[in-house]
Design a protein around this motif. Structure first.
Motif, PDB file in Angstrom:
ATOM      1  N   LYS A  69      29.539  20.239  58.096  1.00 34.98           N
ATOM      2  CA  LYS A  69      30.311  19.252  57.352  1.00 34.98           C
ATOM      3  C   LYS A  69      30.627  19.812  55.977  1.00 34.98           C
ATOM      4  CE  LYS A  69      29.516  14.544  59.050  1.00 34.98           C
ATOM      5  NZ  LYS A  69      28.893  14.778  60.339  1.00 34.98           N
ATOM      6  N   LYS A  70      31.723  19.336  55.409  1.00 37.33           N
ATOM      7  CA  LYS A  70      32.115  19.792  54.084  1.00 37.33           C
ATOM      8  C   LYS A  70      30.985  19.536  53.069  1.00 37.33           C
ATOM      9  CE  LYS A  70      36.444  21.236  54.385  1.00 37.33           C
ATOM     10  NZ  LYS A  70      36.858  22.593  53.994  1.00 37.33           N
ATOM     11  N   CYS A  71      30.755  20.522  52.208  1.00 33.01           N
ATOM     12  CA  CYS A  71      29.722  20.372  51.186  1.00 33.01           C
ATOM     13  C   CYS A  71      30.047  19.222  50.234  1.00 33.01           C
ATOM     14  CB  CYS A  71      29.564  21.677  50.409  1.00 33.01           C
ATOM     15  SG  CYS A  71      28.867  23.023  51.389  1.00 33.01           S
ATOM     16  N   ARG A  73      31.260  16.395  51.011  1.00 30.52           N
ATOM     17  CA  ARG A  73      30.774  15.162  51.642  1.00 30.52           C
ATOM     18  C   ARG A  73      29.268  15.020  51.399  1.00 30.52           C
ATOM     19  NH1 ARG A  73      30.985  11.973  56.410  1.00 30.52           N
ATOM     20  NH2 ARG A  73      29.395  10.394  56.045  1.00 30.52           N
ATOM     21  N   TYR A  91      25.489  20.732  43.821  1.00 35.32           N
ATOM     22  CA  TYR A  91      26.136  21.774  44.623  1.00 35.32           C
ATOM     23  C   TYR A  91      25.518  23.141  44.354  1.00 35.32           C
ATOM     24  CZ  TYR A  91      29.762  24.652  46.762  1.00 35.32           C
ATOM     25  OH  TYR A  91      30.434  25.558  47.535  1.00 35.32           O
ATOM     26  N   ARG A 126      34.773  21.827  48.052  1.00 29.24           N
ATOM     27  CA  ARG A 126      35.756  21.294  48.999  1.00 29.24           C
ATOM     28  C   ARG A 126      36.154  22.326  50.055  1.00 29.24           C
ATOM     29  NH1 ARG A 126      38.228  22.042  44.098  1.00 29.24           N
ATOM     30  NH2 ARG A 126      39.983  23.507  43.999  1.00 29.24           N
ATOM     31  N   TYR A 127      35.820  23.589  49.800  1.00 23.53           N
ATOM     32  CA  TYR A 127      36.178  24.647  50.750  1.00 23.53           C
ATOM     33  C   TYR A 127      35.021  25.053  51.652  1.00 23.53           C
ATOM     34  CZ  TYR A 127      40.086  25.271  47.506  1.00 23.53           C
ATOM     35  OH  TYR A 127      41.186  25.071  46.710  1.00 23.53           O
ATOM     36  N   THR A 128      33.795  24.789  51.249  1.00 24.73           N
ATOM     37  CA  THR A 128      32.632  25.276  51.996  1.00 24.73           C
ATOM     38  C   THR A 128      32.032  24.184  52.863  1.00 24.73           C
ATOM     39  OG1 THR A 128      31.224  24.782  50.086  1.00 24.73           O
ATOM     40  CG2 THR A 128      32.071  27.029  50.268  1.00 24.73           C
ATOM     41  N   GLU A 129      31.285  24.621  53.875  1.00 27.71           N
ATOM     42  CA  GLU A 129      30.641  23.701  54.805  1.00 27.71           C
ATOM     43  C   GLU A 129      29.178  24.103  54.967  1.00 27.71           C
ATOM     44  OE1 GLU A 129      33.050  24.221  58.270  1.00 27.71           O
ATOM     45  OE2 GLU A 129      34.463  22.660  57.680  1.00 27.71           O
TER      46      GLU A 129
END
Length: 743
Positions: A69-71, A73, A91, A126-129
């Motif tokens: 899932k997106k970080c 979130r 983060y 928003r780019y990492t999961e």
């Protein structure tokens, strides 16, 4: 005018000294920082932000087998539900837990750019999961089984665990670092397999010494590898006291090239050192000429680390090159140990290794007991239901009739079969398909299995030995999943003996370049680049002139003999630049006001010198013994009042020719002059008036030579002048220079 009444106070007003008020508030802030931010819990090794992050990811069902899932979130859930702080801090914590070069056993599996060992930042959240790793799941194993207490979140809308069940020994395995108010913690990571060995030993030997545990857990194991070169006794002492440090070096090998050349390859760098900054620092030192043994550095790293170090030349020893780098760069670091943690009562204190391991085992024992009781409650509830099922299976027709005809089937069932509320409710909720014979057999089988499990759990809780055996089994499972037999668990940091301190010669720390020392008559000194044959064109101060030029190197030591018999030492690399007129030599050495410079020469270790005064006394000294370590110099030749040191000759040959101001020449064997370290020496030649004009050392068989302008004369028959030391001598041969000098 009407008087207005003063407004009534809205609350309690207490006069309090400012110091007391500030003290109370600062103490509250300090305790909040210590307990809720900076120090880890000894039981699960987590700070609140780590614990809340992992719990939020678990609530989002980010299991290792599931998807990412997106970080963003995850961070949103953490700060919205559990941790009311900045999203950047949360983060950054998440990123670090996913970096395999920062955390020995990552708790988060990242997808995308999570930074690198060079120090580059991760991509925006928003780019990492991300999702959890098996290690993180082991930390939270049992959360749904009442293993730990829960407390309300900051707004009371949710609940969060006070501590994780921690089937994984996270505090020592992943370490911790933090700075609170008035205290700090610093725990390096360790190898899980070795931690499990120490835990097993502590279970079997509760009264063991810390040294017994250190024998099984011999030192940290860093994610970036390296070589631990701390002394074994120092390591043991650090674990005994909970405070200390460890020397960690980069791992390197020598790669042979053609024509006798080689290069040094660094494959692992110390923990928490950014590779890019390390290379930048080495390059700076190269530019400042502070690494003369190193020629160049290249970064050939891909996914692995590969730093190529080229030596200045192939004759220098690789160990000397690395010793210089270890001393001046972060290729060697000291990793501190300060096991300052929160105990089970949230009290901060420094623990030794045994206390940390014992606290973990005590927590695991409590978790085992709570999970066992939770399971017993579940079994008791299920057995109650199954007993109800078995009670009615013998008369299912009556059950069906009561359900169809009774106004209150539940009460009728309870009265007819003597059931409990729970049993009656379960029977009423039973499906018709469950009323077959096979289902009755299955229920009896389940009842027997649960009864057996219940008996086992009751026996477990009643016997401490069985509890510790169960904990030992859990530790064995942890070792099997994450220990040395796995790719993740193999030891990465090599344990080496404390290195023998290599003495790097001072000249090895200086770049070897040719220079020419120029000294003027008034004592001004400078260093010209290169070896200059003549001093033509050099400018001097008014009234000053050229005295001598001495070819040497920046790595050489220059010996200076003063007329008072004192030796001084200059370093070739510290001579003033030859661009100007230099500096007075008296600014570099503490030369006495009445003393003058007699000799300037390049130091050659192991050589012997003949020292003599103009009064005809002298001795031989080892050149190594005249090297001075301070500006004050070293007094070697003692001179009488009215005399001065005048001669300093390298010992050569087997004979001495000495000539007095009275023009008397004496030749005697060199071995008649004693070796001394300091003093006036012995009489070399006796005089009635005057003193020594000149001295020459030579080989008797080759004869005595002297200069006659453009030609040289050699006298081989020296029988007339050969005598014993301290004799008077006789007039030199006809044709000897009137200057009374050998040339």
């Amino acid at each position: 005018m009407p008087k207005h009444a003063a407004p009534a106070p809205t609350g309690e007003i207490r006069p309090t000294p400012l110091a007391e008020a500030l003290g109370e508030r600062y103490l509250a802030y300090a305790m909040s920082t210590i307990v809720s931010r900076s120090l880890p819990d000894v039981r699960d090794g987590l700070k609140p932000v780590h614990r809340r992050l992992l719990y939020a990811m678990r609530q989002l069902k980010l299991d290792p087998e599931g998807g990412f899932k997106k970080c963003a979130r995850v961070v949103g859930d953490v700060i919205g539900k559990y941790h009311p702080h900045g999203d950047v801090a949360v983060y950054d914590t998440m990123v670090r837990l996913a970096q395999d070069f920062a955390v020995r056993y990552p708790l988060v599996e990242g997808q995308g750019n999570f930074g690198n060992i060079d120090g580059d930042n991760a991509a925006a959240m928003r780019y990492t999961e991300a999702k959890l790793t098996p290690v993180a799941m082991a930390l939270m194993e049992g959360l749904d089984q009442d293993a730990v207490d829960f407390r309300p979140t900051y707004d009371g809308s949710e609940e969060e665990p006070v501590v994780m069940p921690a089937a994984f020994p996270n505090l020592l395995a992943n370490g911790a670092a933090g700075i609170a108010v008035g205290m700090a913690t610093s725990i390096p990571p360790h190898n899980v397999g070795e931690i499990c060995d120490a835990l097993d030993w502590l279970i079997a030997h509760p009264d063991c010494a810390v040294d017994d545990l250190v024998a099984r857990m011999p030192g940290p194991d860093f994610p970036t590898g390296g070589v631990l070169v701390e002394d074994r006794a120092a390591i043991a002492e650090a674990y005994r006291t909970g405070k200390g440090g460890f020397r960690l070096r980069a791992r390197w090998t020598v790669e042979k090239l053609s024509h006798g050349l080689y290069q040094i390859i660094v494959t692992e760098i110390p923990y928490q050192i950014q590779k890019a900054k390390l290379i930048e620092r080495i390059a700076e030192l190269l530019g400042e000429k502070k690494l003369p043994l190193l020629g160049d550095i290249r970064d050939e790293s891909a996914e692995d680390v590969r730093l190529v170090l080229e030596p200045r030349n192939r004759t220098v020893e690789p160990a000397l090159v690395m010793e210089q780098l270890f001393r001046q760069t972060d290729l060697e670091v000291r990793v501190p140990l300060n096991m300052n943690v929160l105990d089970a009562q949230s009290v901060p204190r420094v623990m030794d290794l045994k206390e940390v391991l014992a606290a973990f085992l005590a927590h695991r024992l409590e978790v085992l007991e709570r999970r066992s009781r939770f399971r017993l409650d579940k079994i008791a509830h299920r057995l109650e239901v199954l007993d109800g099922f078995l009670a009615v299976y013998a008369d299912l027709d009556t059950v069906i009739h009561l359900i169809r005809t009774a106004d209150d089937p539940k009460a009728a069932l309870i009265k007819r079969f003597r059931l409990t509320e729970i049993q009656a409710e379960a029977i009423l909720n039973m499906r018709l398909r469950s009323l077959n014979k096979l289902q009755e057999i299955e229920i009896r089988r389940e009842h027997d299995a649960l009864s057996k499990e219940k008996a086992g759990l009751e026996a477990l809780l009643a016997d401490p030995k069985k509890c510790w055996k169960a904990i030992g089994k859990e530790i064995a499972e942890t070792r099997k999943a994450f220990g040395g037999a796995t790719a993740l668990g193999r030891r990465r940091t090599e344990l080496a003996e404390a290195p023998v301190a290599l003495e790097v010669p001072p000249e090895a720390c200086i770049e070897r370049e040719p220079i020419t020392l120029v000294l003027s008559e008034m004592g001004w000194v400078r260093a010209l680049k290169g070896h200059v044959d003549n001093a033509d064109g050099l400018k001097f101060k008014e009234g000053d002139q050229f005295r001598l030029a001495l070819p040497t190197w920046t790595t050489d030591k220059i010996l200076v003999l003063a007329s008072d018999g004192r030796f001084f030492t200059l370093s070739g690399d510290r001579l003033p630049s030859g661009r100007g007129q230099g500096e007075p030599i008296r600014l570099m050495i503490d030369l006495a006001p009445e003393a003058e410079i007699v000799t300037v020469m390049v130091h050659q270790p192991g050589r012997r010198l003949l020292l003599a005064s103009d009064g005809g006394r002298g001795f031989i000294v080892q050149e190594n013994d005249v090297v001075a370590q301070t500006r004050a110099g070293k007094s070697v030749l003692s001179v009488a009042e009215g005399e001065r040191a005048r001669f300093c000759l390298p010992v050569a040959g087997d004979a001495v020719a000495i000539l007095g101001d009275n023009r008397k020449l004496l030749v005697f064997k060199l071995d008649e002059i004693p070796d001394m370290t300091r003093g006036r020496g012995v009489i070399l030649q006796k005089y009635r008036d005057g003193g020594t004009a000149d001295i020459k050392l030579f080989t008797l068989a080759d004869g005595l030579s002297w200069s006659l302008g453009e030609r040289t004369r050699t006298e081989t028959d020296l029988t007339l002048w050969l005598g014993k030391r301290a004799s008077v001598g006789r007039l030199p041969p006809n044709g000897f220079p009137r200057s009374n000098r050998f040339g």
